[in-house]
Scaffold this active site. Structure first.
Site, PDB file in Angstrom:
ATOM      1  N   LYS A 288     -40.833  23.056 -30.471  1.00 45.26           N
ATOM      2  CA  LYS A 288     -39.847  22.058 -30.063  1.00 45.26           C
ATOM      3  C   LYS A 288     -39.999  20.833 -30.969  1.00 45.26           C
ATOM      4  CE  LYS A 288     -37.880  20.254 -25.811  1.00 45.26           C
ATOM      5  NZ  LYS A 288     -37.791  20.384 -24.354  1.00 45.26           N
ATOM      6  N   GLU A 377     -35.636  24.906  -8.065  1.00 44.91           N
ATOM      7  CA  GLU A 377     -35.256  23.992  -6.978  1.00 44.91           C
ATOM      8  C   GLU A 377     -35.350  24.677  -5.612  1.00 44.91           C
ATOM      9  OE1 GLU A 377     -33.611  24.282  -9.858  1.00 44.91           O
ATOM     10  OE2 GLU A 377     -33.840  22.272 -10.716  1.00 44.91           O
ATOM     11  N   ARG A 405     -28.484  23.639  -6.054  1.00 43.27           N
ATOM     12  CA  ARG A 405     -29.077  24.971  -6.158  1.00 43.27           C
ATOM     13  C   ARG A 405     -29.772  25.410  -4.864  1.00 43.27           C
ATOM     14  NH1 ARG A 405     -30.641  26.831 -11.727  1.00 43.27           N
ATOM     15  NH2 ARG A 405     -28.530  26.833 -12.565  1.00 43.27           N
TER      16      ARG A 405
HETATM   17  C1  LIG Z   1     -31.259  23.602 -12.570  1.00 42.65           C
HETATM   18  C2  LIG Z   1     -31.810  22.630 -13.567  1.00 42.65           C
HETATM   19  N1  LIG Z   1     -32.965  21.999 -13.293  1.00 42.65           N
HETATM   20  C3  LIG Z   1     -33.463  21.113 -14.174  1.00 42.65           C
HETATM   21  C4  LIG Z   1     -32.814  20.858 -15.351  1.00 42.65           C
HETATM   22  C5  LIG Z   1     -33.328  19.792 -16.298  1.00 42.65           C
HETATM   23  N2  LIG Z   1     -33.757  20.379 -17.581  1.00 42.65           N
HETATM   24  C6  LIG Z   1     -32.992  20.321 -18.678  1.00 42.65           C
HETATM   25  S1  LIG Z   1     -33.701  21.033 -19.994  1.00 42.65           S
HETATM   26  C7  LIG Z   1     -35.062  21.416 -19.114  1.00 42.65           C
HETATM   27  C8  LIG Z   1     -36.200  22.129 -19.770  1.00 42.65           C
HETATM   28  C9  LIG Z   1     -35.775  23.447 -20.285  1.00 42.65           C
HETATM   29  O1  LIG Z   1     -36.859  24.056 -20.905  1.00 42.65           O
HETATM   30  P1  LIG Z   1     -36.612  25.292 -21.836  1.00 42.65           P
HETATM   31  O2  LIG Z   1     -35.643  26.205 -21.198  1.00 42.65           O
HETATM   32  O3  LIG Z   1     -37.923  25.869 -22.201  1.00 42.65           O
HETATM   33  O4  LIG Z   1     -35.888  24.685 -23.105  1.00 42.65           O
HETATM   34  P2  LIG Z   1     -36.507  23.709 -24.224  1.00 42.65           P
HETATM   35  O5  LIG Z   1     -36.051  22.330 -23.867  1.00 42.65           O
HETATM   36  O6  LIG Z   1     -37.983  23.853 -24.221  1.00 42.65           O
HETATM   37  O7  LIG Z   1     -35.895  24.184 -25.485  1.00 42.65           O
HETATM   38  C10 LIG Z   1     -34.962  20.974 -17.795  1.00 42.65           C
HETATM   39  C11 LIG Z   1     -35.997  21.107 -16.772  1.00 42.65           C
HETATM   40  C12 LIG Z   1     -31.611  21.547 -15.589  1.00 42.65           C
HETATM   41  N3  LIG Z   1     -30.886  21.346 -16.698  1.00 42.65           N
HETATM   42  N4  LIG Z   1     -31.145  22.434 -14.697  1.00 42.65           N
END
Ligand SMILES: Cc1ncc(C[n+]2csc(CCOP(=O)(O)OP(=O)(O)O)c2C)c(N)n1
Length: 642
Positions: A288, A377, A405
């Protein structure tokens, strides 16, 4: 602000332009795309580290796939900036997330290349599977369906549900697991450990490396020997993985782990996978923030850093001479620790947003009492219910829009059993630049219809603390406290806490002619409006209801007896919200009044800064001022006419 693109990138408007290049030019395209993202995001803001991490994947996918006929679904979509730039939106990218500009997430109405609208995580496998099954049904056997999902997003229940289903569908689905070991904060859970295991030291990897070196040696002996060795590899891999690979156990064909930053190798692998039918998972290891050293080093900070100096890496913050009010999330973060120090029953829960909601403070201070449960969630709510069933008092902090959710869990696991779970709904109301997927528009409506619920919203930091204090008392039952993104209004907010009687509102200011009823921090827009109105000779009264459930009926009786013109203001949907509750009260008690309801109208509100969107919806201070004048003016005209 438009920024110039590199030599190759400037000639790429669409994937068809990218395909004109040779494979060995793709490394340069990646460099230029990465630089373009850095150049624009540094001056424009937005998500950052995630898009840098998938530059090579993005280029390779657009090079190999035949989009938009082939369907490419990005999970969450916060990493899709490169995708946007390569699919016709480079010239608009400087408007990313700005009011009336392009969206920060893939969006079907924005481009035919955005196969599906996203923003909330973990939907991509279900969506791509649905598309793949649809193609199969329609006989489109040549069509590819690809879901790109992060290891963070893979922790959600819906992702597992989709894998479980996909394993028996035999449709043309490729899941690309973008494994960077991070969510916004470091990823959590057993799956993460498992992925780290297969990436590093487990038998499969040892076997893979051994075989690779044996293969190299044998291949030197001639093509037949090489073919023979490959055959053996295939059969051993099958046996070994069936026993040890989670994805193969779900009847996916597992490939990898491979280096997600080697664009030429990615192209080769994706071409190979295109010809393999059935559900497949390609495990890519990425970093990342790749290519921007500071982001690689502090990936949480650079998830969405705001504006920054791309050369020095200094994140630009407005400098003030005087202390400023805190963010509401920080009031929550500090206050829960203060309360937990006094009340040993308090626990803290967040589904993957420790820095976003500031529960990270408690996780640090009291690691055995605060949990990040992953992007989960539903589980966060039911886990909290389990804790509460044992006499503990969990503060389950979930962004308002993500709470959608877990609605069944709120009713089935908490409300029906009247358990003491405190739901702190952060980012309630208009959320800002993240747009419609992230606005916390519906919580007042969807929570107030549930029996046993207390639903509250503080107008300022002191009230937030008092509501948190109130909610952690014994036998309070399920208790919602919703508050917005952004800063409060008080500098000296760390005052001693006291309980607020449940269902008790308060009078903010006395007045005449018109009563304005508010819930939550949007009441501060009324305070601003009132100051302007007073200067012009209008004196509306202002009441802060504090609770939409139970309503302060005594206060409402007073209001309806004294005023025949009432304005309700809420930073939430009009349908079923606080204004609706007031109308229900009016009807049930046979009052007659001219009630004007201000709030989020019944259509999707796009992205922009909060004040821009409050103005668009008609409940910022200026709009409230105009409403009061209009209503008061009408009344005066009526008196004059009669
Ligand atoms: C249902 C939901 N919960 C929380 C989030 C907030 N959120 C956005 S990106 C993220 C992390 C995602 O991690 P990953 O899928 O590994 O992607 P990366 O950012 O590491 O590329 C979170 C928790 C969201 N978008 N949707």
């Amino acid at each position: 602000m438009q920024v110039p693109a590199g030599n190759l990138l400037q000639n790429i408007q669409y994937p068809s332009d990218l395909k004109l290049l040779t494979e060995d030019q793709l490394v340069q395209v990646c460099q230029e795309l990465r630089q373009y993202i850095i150049d624009v995001v540094s001056v424009n803001g937005g998500h950052f580290a995630a898009s840098l991490g998938v530059v090579e994947l993005t280029v390779a996918l657009q090079y190999v796939l035949n989009t938009p006929y082939d369907q490419l679904v990005w999970d969450v979509g916060h990493q899709a900036y490169g995708h946007k730039i390569l699919t016709g939106r480079r010239d608009q990218f400087h408007t990313n997330r700005l009011y009336k500009g392009i969206s920060g997430f893939p969006k079907r109405s924005e481009s035919i290349y955005d196969a599906f609208g996203v923003g909330h995580s973990s939907t991509s496998i279900s969506v791509a599977l649905g598309m793949a099954v649809a193609s199969q049904y329609k006989g489109e056997t040549d069509r590819q369906h690809v879901a790109v999902i992060g290891d963070g997003a893979m922790t959600a229940g819906i992702a597992f549900e989709a894998l479980n289903h996909a394993g028996i569908e035999n449709s043309n689905l490729l899941v690309i697991l973008n494994d960077n070991n991070m969510a916004i904060d470091p990823n959590v859970g057993a799956l993460k450990e498992y992925l780290t295991d297969i990436t590093t030291s487990k038998p499969y990897n040892r076997f893979r490396d051994d075989i690779a070196s044996v293969l190299t040696k044998i291949s030197a002996m001639g093509p037949d020997a090489f073919k023979f060795a490959k055959k053996i590899e295939k059969s051993i891999k099958g046996t070994l993985l069936k026993r040890s690979n989670f994805f193969e156990a779900l009847q996916f064909r597992y490939f990898g782990p491979i280096d997600g930053h080697d664009v030429e190798h990615l192209v080769k692998v994706l071409k190979d996978l295109r010809d393999i039918p059935g559900p497949k998972l390609l495990h890519c290891i990425t970093t990342k923030g790749k290519g921007y050293a500071l982001a690689e080093k502090d990936q949480t900070k650079w998830h969405a850093p705001g504006l920054f100096d791309k050369i020095t890496g200094e994140i630009k913050k407005t400098k003030y001479d005087k202390p400023q009010p805190p963010k509401y999330q920080d009031v929550f973060g500090h206050t829960i620790i203060e309360l937990a120090e006094q009340n040993s029953k308090i626990m803290g829960i967040t589904p993957a947003m420790p820095s976003g909601c500031s529960l990270n403070l408690m996780m640090k201070a009291m690691p055995n009492r605060a949990f990040d449960v992953g992007i989960a969630e539903q589980h966060a709510v039911t886990f909290s219910a389990g804790l509460a069933s044992q006499g503990l008092i969990p503060f389950c902090n979930i962004y308002s829009s993500f709470m959608q959710r877990a609605y069944d869990q709120v009713i089935h696991d908490v409300a029906i059993q009247k358990l003491n779970v405190v739901f702190c709904l952060d980012r309630a109301g208009i959320a800002g630049a993240d747009g419609p997927t992230h606005h916390g528009a519906y919580d007042l409506a969807y929570m107030r219809c549930i029996p046993n619920m207390t639903v509250s919203a503080p107008m300022n930091e002191e009230e937030l603390r008092n509501l948190m204090y109130t909610a952690q008392q014994d036998d309070m039952g399920p208790f919602v406290i919703r508050y917005p993104r952004g800063n409060g209004v008080m500098v000296d907010w760390q005052r001693p806490m006291k309980a607020i009687p449940v269902g008790k509102g308060r009078k903010v200011c006395d007045g005449e002619e018109i009563a304005i009823l508010t819930i939550g921090t949007i009441g501060n827009e009324v305070v601003k409006a009132t100051a302007d109105l007073n200067a012009e000779g209008y004196y509306p009264a202002h009441y802060d209801l504090r609770f939409v459930k139970p309503l302060d009926e005594a206060l409402l009786h007073d209001v309806f007896k004294k005023f025949s013109k009432i304005i309700t203001v809420e930073d939430g949907c009009l349908e079923g919200g606080m204004g609706s509750a007031v109308l229900e009260f009016m009807a049930d008690n046979k009052y007659k009044a001219d009630v004007t309801r201000l709030g989020i109208p019944d259509h999707i509100i796009e992205h922009g800064e909060q004040p821009e969107l409050w103005a668009e919806c008609g409940y910022d201070a200026a709009s409230i001022t105009a409403q009061v004048k209009n209503i008061a003016g009408k009344r005066n005209a009526h008196i004059i006419a009669s």
